[in-house]
Design a protein around this motif. Sequence first.
Motif, PDB file in Angstrom:
ATOM      1  N   LEU A  26       0.282  -6.187   0.559  1.00 53.59           N
ATOM      2  CA  LEU A  26       1.535  -6.188  -0.195  1.00 53.59           C
ATOM      3  C   LEU A  26       1.603  -7.376  -1.142  1.00 53.59           C
ATOM      4  O   LEU A  26       2.000  -7.238  -2.316  1.00 53.59           O
ATOM      5  CB  LEU A  26       2.725  -6.207   0.777  1.00 53.59           C
ATOM      6  CG  LEU A  26       4.104  -6.246   0.125  1.00 53.59           C
ATOM      7  CD1 LEU A  26       4.335  -5.018  -0.739  1.00 53.59           C
ATOM      8  CD2 LEU A  26       5.193  -6.355   1.200  1.00 53.59           C
ATOM      9  N   THR A 295       2.989  -0.273  -3.509  1.00 56.36           N
ATOM     10  CA  THR A 295       3.732  -1.439  -3.973  1.00 56.36           C
ATOM     11  C   THR A 295       4.949  -1.027  -4.786  1.00 56.36           C
ATOM     12  O   THR A 295       6.043  -1.605  -4.640  1.00 56.36           O
ATOM     13  CB  THR A 295       2.827  -2.341  -4.819  1.00 56.36           C
ATOM     14  OG1 THR A 295       1.676  -2.723  -4.048  1.00 56.36           O
ATOM     15  CG2 THR A 295       3.562  -3.590  -5.260  1.00 56.36           C
ATOM     16  N   TRP A 298       7.822  -0.168  -2.552  1.00 56.54           N
ATOM     17  CA  TRP A 298       8.546  -1.329  -2.042  1.00 56.54           C
ATOM     18  C   TRP A 298       9.382  -1.989  -3.145  1.00 56.54           C
ATOM     19  O   TRP A 298      10.504  -2.434  -2.902  1.00 56.54           O
ATOM     20  CB  TRP A 298       7.574  -2.346  -1.444  1.00 56.54           C
ATOM     21  CG  TRP A 298       7.180  -2.010  -0.042  1.00 56.54           C
ATOM     22  CD1 TRP A 298       5.938  -1.745   0.447  1.00 56.54           C
ATOM     23  CD2 TRP A 298       8.079  -1.886   1.075  1.00 56.54           C
ATOM     24  NE1 TRP A 298       5.993  -1.458   1.789  1.00 56.54           N
ATOM     25  CE2 TRP A 298       7.291  -1.545   2.204  1.00 56.54           C
ATOM     26  CE3 TRP A 298       9.457  -2.024   1.233  1.00 56.54           C
ATOM     27  CZ2 TRP A 298       7.848  -1.342   3.465  1.00 56.54           C
ATOM     28  CZ3 TRP A 298      10.011  -1.828   2.491  1.00 56.54           C
ATOM     29  CH2 TRP A 298       9.210  -1.486   3.588  1.00 56.54           C
TER      30      TRP A 298
END
Length: 499
Positions: A26, A295, A298
């Motif tokens: 992440l 990604t 998120w």
Amino acid sequence: MTGLRVLITNITLAGRTGTEIVVRDLALGLARAGDRPMVYAPRSGPIADALRRAGIPVVNDIAAVPATPDVIHGHHVIQTAVALARYPQVPAVFVCHDREAWHDTPPRLPGVRAWATVSDSFRTRVAADTGLAPEAVQLVLNGVDTDRFQPGPALPPRPRRALAFAKNQGHLDGIRTACARRDISLDVVGAAVGRIVDAPEALLPAYDLVFASALTAIESLACLRAVVVCDGRGLAGMADLPTYEALRHGNFGVGTFTGPVTAGAVGAAIDRYDPVMAVAVGQRLRAEAGLTAWTDRWRAVYAGILASPAGPEDSEARNLALAVHLQTWDPAVAPSSWTAERASLIRTLARLGSGLEPLDPGVSVAATDGDRLALTGFHTPEAWGVWSAQPTCSLRFRPATAFGPGRIRLRLAPFLPAGSPDARLTVTLNGQPLGELSFPGADGAEPRDVWFAVDALDGVTDAWLGFHSTPCRSPVSLGLSADGRRLGFSLIEVAIEPD
């Protein structure tokens, strides 16, 4: 929206557990997207060093975070609370990665504006701990760095080399036997055998077949390897397109396991090896779970909490919430989750030589009896027993002595709201059918005892009872409780009765 300062918390960066890999990927993904990730973890090791070399700050002391974050990406209850105490005005998302571990308990603090999990099966835990409806808990499935995990060479018509990952050992005997019978060379790596692999991306492409679970299964699929999803807690089977959706939404983890890892069951999974199917599954995962797409998912969560109203500032309420949190996790308070885990670990050490505590002759399926039974697909045990949470679930126990022929007695009841159609429940033992029950579609069904005749279980260490809910006249026959949990049937007691 780029340039966000994101503080990621984690209980440790000193090893190679699933959340440590998630933190690494992440942080790297956010940096590639133009954001400014920072990591707080009390302990650090090689992954922390690698992130620092990539220009990403990793600190062991919350006071050393180099800049005030715009958002907190919280893993683990204590570390997330530390970050929120340091930055009380910064919104956070808390992410649950485990169904039972104490450190994945959601902190009940006002700074947490969103809740998320990596598996459908964890939603009920977060919902129960926070009072939210399960659908209010966001599902963000794990991703994989497809630049790091590259496809290996073309798979052969039949598997020749296999690799098993061992974070525990309960599956290794079955895997070894099944591979030996098929003349498949087997290597084993993992903490349980003292062989930690720091760069699995360099190892995986050399194998045709991989035995793995959770994030390691995802990494193996990204290399276009055939994957049998399992670990010491159970077996889900060969990953293929028909099962992919359920496996993916269960994070290829314990919630997807449906039976024991016996040589016969592993062999049946191996015999479903199909190189064309393995490539198709891996390509689908690479398309859906690559680092950029993951990604971005998120980053959309961060945008949502930054756009959400902060609510009125009430320092007294905030201080009270923090004080209650500290009180909850005070080791002097009993029972505390982490002190209870310590006691459980001590009991585990005492029974490592024989597995689960023996079931002889019977036991209630309650929270106090968790050492005698291992449950999959059920809600958290309550004082009286346990509710099923999935259409397929299982219960594992260890007979005290060689058992059978005899009977297994179950005390259970359905949850069918008024007007529901009739429902059936198929019961299996170690994958073999025991029988089928029919429940009338009526509200408030009383618990009843049922008996199933079984043959001898000589030589069986662990016995698996499987429960498969089968609706009769409707695609949905399991009811929803008042708090939003799906309830299929209650299991109250299990007993073995030798003839």
